[in-house]
Design an enzyme around this catalytic site. Sequence first.
Site, PDB file in Angstrom:
ATOM      1  N   LYS A 206       0.842  -1.202   0.000  1.00 13.52           N
ATOM      2  CA  LYS A 206       0.000   0.000   0.000  1.00 13.52           C
ATOM      3  C   LYS A 206       0.876   1.251   0.000  1.00 13.52           C
ATOM      4  CE  LYS A 206      -3.440   2.454   2.664  1.00 13.52           C
ATOM      5  NZ  LYS A 206      -4.315   2.509   3.820  1.00 13.52           N
ATOM      6  N   GLU A 212      10.553  -4.717   4.364  1.00  6.98           N
ATOM      7  CA  GLU A 212      10.567  -6.136   3.993  1.00  6.98           C
ATOM      8  C   GLU A 212      10.261  -6.295   2.499  1.00  6.98           C
ATOM      9  OE1 GLU A 212       9.052  -4.873   6.618  1.00  6.98           O
ATOM     10  OE2 GLU A 212       9.120  -6.238   8.332  1.00  6.98           O
ATOM     11  N   GLY A 267      -4.761  -1.466   4.935  1.00  6.35           N
ATOM     12  CA  GLY A 267      -3.904  -2.563   4.456  1.00  6.35           C
ATOM     13  C   GLY A 267      -4.509  -3.930   4.736  1.00  6.35           C
ATOM     14  N   ARG A 268      -5.038  -4.118   5.945  1.00  7.31           N
ATOM     15  CA  ARG A 268      -5.578  -5.441   6.298  1.00  7.31           C
ATOM     16  C   ARG A 268      -6.999  -5.634   5.788  1.00  7.31           C
ATOM     17  NH1 ARG A 268      -4.213  -2.312  10.475  1.00  7.31           N
ATOM     18  NH2 ARG A 268      -5.827  -1.505  11.852  1.00  7.31           N
ATOM     19  N   GLU A 353      -4.317  -6.477  14.930  1.00 11.52           N
ATOM     20  CA  GLU A 353      -3.785  -5.177  14.521  1.00 11.52           C
ATOM     21  C   GLU A 353      -4.898  -4.122  14.584  1.00 11.52           C
ATOM     22  OE1 GLU A 353      -1.963  -4.021  10.467  1.00 11.52           O
ATOM     23  OE2 GLU A 353      -0.236  -4.737  11.576  1.00 11.52           O
ATOM     24  N   HIS A 384      -5.054 -32.155  18.321  1.00 11.73           N
ATOM     25  CA  HIS A 384      -3.906 -32.934  18.806  1.00 11.73           C
ATOM     26  C   HIS A 384      -2.773 -32.024  19.256  1.00 11.73           C
ATOM     27  CE1 HIS A 384      -5.509 -36.867  17.639  1.00 11.73           C
ATOM     28  NE2 HIS A 384      -6.158 -36.166  16.724  1.00 11.73           N
ATOM     29  N   LYS A 512       9.813  -0.950  14.417  1.00  9.27           N
ATOM     30  CA  LYS A 512      10.359  -0.617  13.082  1.00  9.27           C
ATOM     31  C   LYS A 512      11.459   0.427  13.232  1.00  9.27           C
ATOM     32  CE  LYS A 512       6.324  -0.870  10.050  1.00  9.27           C
ATOM     33  NZ  LYS A 512       5.453  -0.082   9.185  1.00  9.27           N
TER      34      LYS A 512
HETATM   35  O1  F6P Z   1       2.309  -4.164   9.971  1.00  7.10           O
HETATM   36  C1  F6P Z   1       2.081  -2.835   9.645  1.00  7.10           C
HETATM   37  C2  F6P Z   1       1.521  -2.673   8.263  1.00  7.10           C
HETATM   38  O2  F6P Z   1       1.394  -1.327   8.015  1.00  7.10           O
HETATM   39  C3  F6P Z   1       0.193  -3.383   8.040  1.00  7.10           C
HETATM   40  O3  F6P Z   1      -0.889  -2.672   8.513  1.00  7.10           O
HETATM   41  C4  F6P Z   1       0.200  -3.568   6.576  1.00  7.10           C
HETATM   42  O4  F6P Z   1      -0.734  -4.519   6.180  1.00  7.10           O
HETATM   43  C5  F6P Z   1       1.627  -4.005   6.357  1.00  7.10           C
HETATM   44  O5  F6P Z   1       2.368  -3.226   7.273  1.00  7.10           O
HETATM   45  C6  F6P Z   1       2.156  -3.827   4.971  1.00  7.10           C
HETATM   46  O6  F6P Z   1       2.090  -2.495   4.549  1.00  7.10           O
HETATM   47  P1  F6P Z   1       2.255  -2.099   3.030  1.00  7.10           P
HETATM   48  O7  F6P Z   1       1.143  -2.725   2.271  1.00  7.10           O
HETATM   49  O8  F6P Z   1       2.190  -0.609   3.008  1.00  7.10           O
HETATM   50  O9  F6P Z   1       3.585  -2.607   2.556  1.00  7.10           O
END
Ligand code: F6P
Length: 562
Positions: A206, A212, A267-268, A353, A384, A512
Amino acid sequence: MSEIASSQEWKALEESAAELEGVSVRSLFDEDPARFGRYSIEAAGLFLDFSKNKITDDVLARLLALSKKADVEGARKRMFAGEPVNVTEARAVLHPALRDFAARTYHVGGEDVSRLVRAERDALAAFCASVHSGECRGYSGKPLDTIVNIGIGGSDLGPQMVVEALRPYWIDGRHAYFVSNIDGQHLADTLEKLDPERTLFIIASKTFTTDETLTNAMSAKSWFLANGGSEAAIAKHFVALSTNERAVTAFGIDPRNMFRFWDWVGGRYSLWSSIGLSIALQTGFDHFERLLRGAHAMDEHFRAAPLRENMPVMLALTGVWNRNFLGAAAHAILPYDQHLHRLPAYLQQADMESNGKRTGVDGAPVGAATGPVIFGEPGTNGQHAFYQLLHQGTDLISADFIAPAVSQSEMAPHHEKLLANFLAQTEALMRGRTEKEASDELAREGRPEAEISRLAPHKVFPGDRPSNSILMEKLTPETLGALIALYEHKIFCQGVIWGINSFDQWGVELGKALAKSILPELASLGEEKPPATAHDASTNGLINRINAARSGAAGKHSAGRK
Ligand code: F6P
């Protein structure tokens, strides 16, 4: 303390909980077998049975009064109207607009966003058609039959969970991979399986600033270039899904290869947007659309049904009852369908979250327990592993059991056995087993008296462990869409009751920021670093130990994989 936790409505529920102490759900069923009919709701292809919670009509009336006090109806209206209900980020929350096929329009700050949604959905459909038809191919002319979604959190968990859930709908010959972890092994293990000439990398973020994702995307690009791809070929093998055109361009992806969404999609809550491209490519755009339509059916129900007959509302209210008044600290998600094996992980983010917060929208402490720990595994694997604690542990854990009556791939006698287990678990959690029942059973087995008294206490199950059962005829794109939307709205209602903003995530910031400051203190393989001193003794000590191992490791471990 927040207003809600000191309200009369809250106090009334505390009184209800005290009154029900010593009353078992089993006795409530004995007195009133009709509770199954009264405490169940059908909507959008789903059936919710919440009768195995320790609730009565009186408790429900008080929970509904609490939801009125919290103005769940008003909040629902404001969300659908595009008001900035995400107050800390001053954003609207309009993911339902992404799946609305009715003629309805949605506005954000006076702008009609329905038009944007339709245009982007059409662009996504056209792109899928061109990949599927082979019109859009890799640089060497081979079909793009493999996708790698690189994203994390909402840009990974949702699409991955849906792709797994819709496995029977996969287009023959297509392959989908998901890379999220910044641990290079995740990417390396995936790259090993790929043919660069046939692979489309989908960079899903987003913000397009997530470390990452950008690190993985960079490494994927280097791998592509090192394995036959060229700069000119990147346009055929990399697309971006984002709200941030500038960052996408800076990364080196042509904005013509970008599918957009907007800041009013959390995002979620984004799998319904262009973030769902991997779903559409792997299962076909028609199935993606069916998923959206299923979610839309739940939206329509949530918008219109009175609170007492409203499935997300009642799921939310029983959750609040268990969490705040009966003391449940955790909530298990237990899908009795192997294809839903990523649902617990997906709902972990969606719920924790969203509602793992201690500060209310007014900036004051909530003063009551908010979102529970969410965990789970598909049945029967969980049975289990951790069900022992659900049945006999010292904590109260609530659970949602989710099961299709008919399996996507019926193979006698598997599904009947799976369903028998699901039903038995909900019954056992609710009924429990008294010491007398345990002793009688041991006596029937012919055990001697001494053994009966020794073993009976261990065979007691307290019961009254609350569970919901969510049934569907079959797991289809429609029922899956409805199921996800059910949870989204449940989470929203709970956030409204607790007075928190379910749509921000400040809690991910601190770690972060600290990671950024620690990174330069870590040694590359073979590098000597001065001792770390900037942190607490534990963090310094760990950095120093890691650096000692890494500086001496150059000869022992190559930067490669073995
Ligand atoms: O974990 C924090 C967060 O901002 C989430 O809310 C989001 O889904 C994820 O990182 C990834 O964010 P992006 O889609 O901006 O890379």
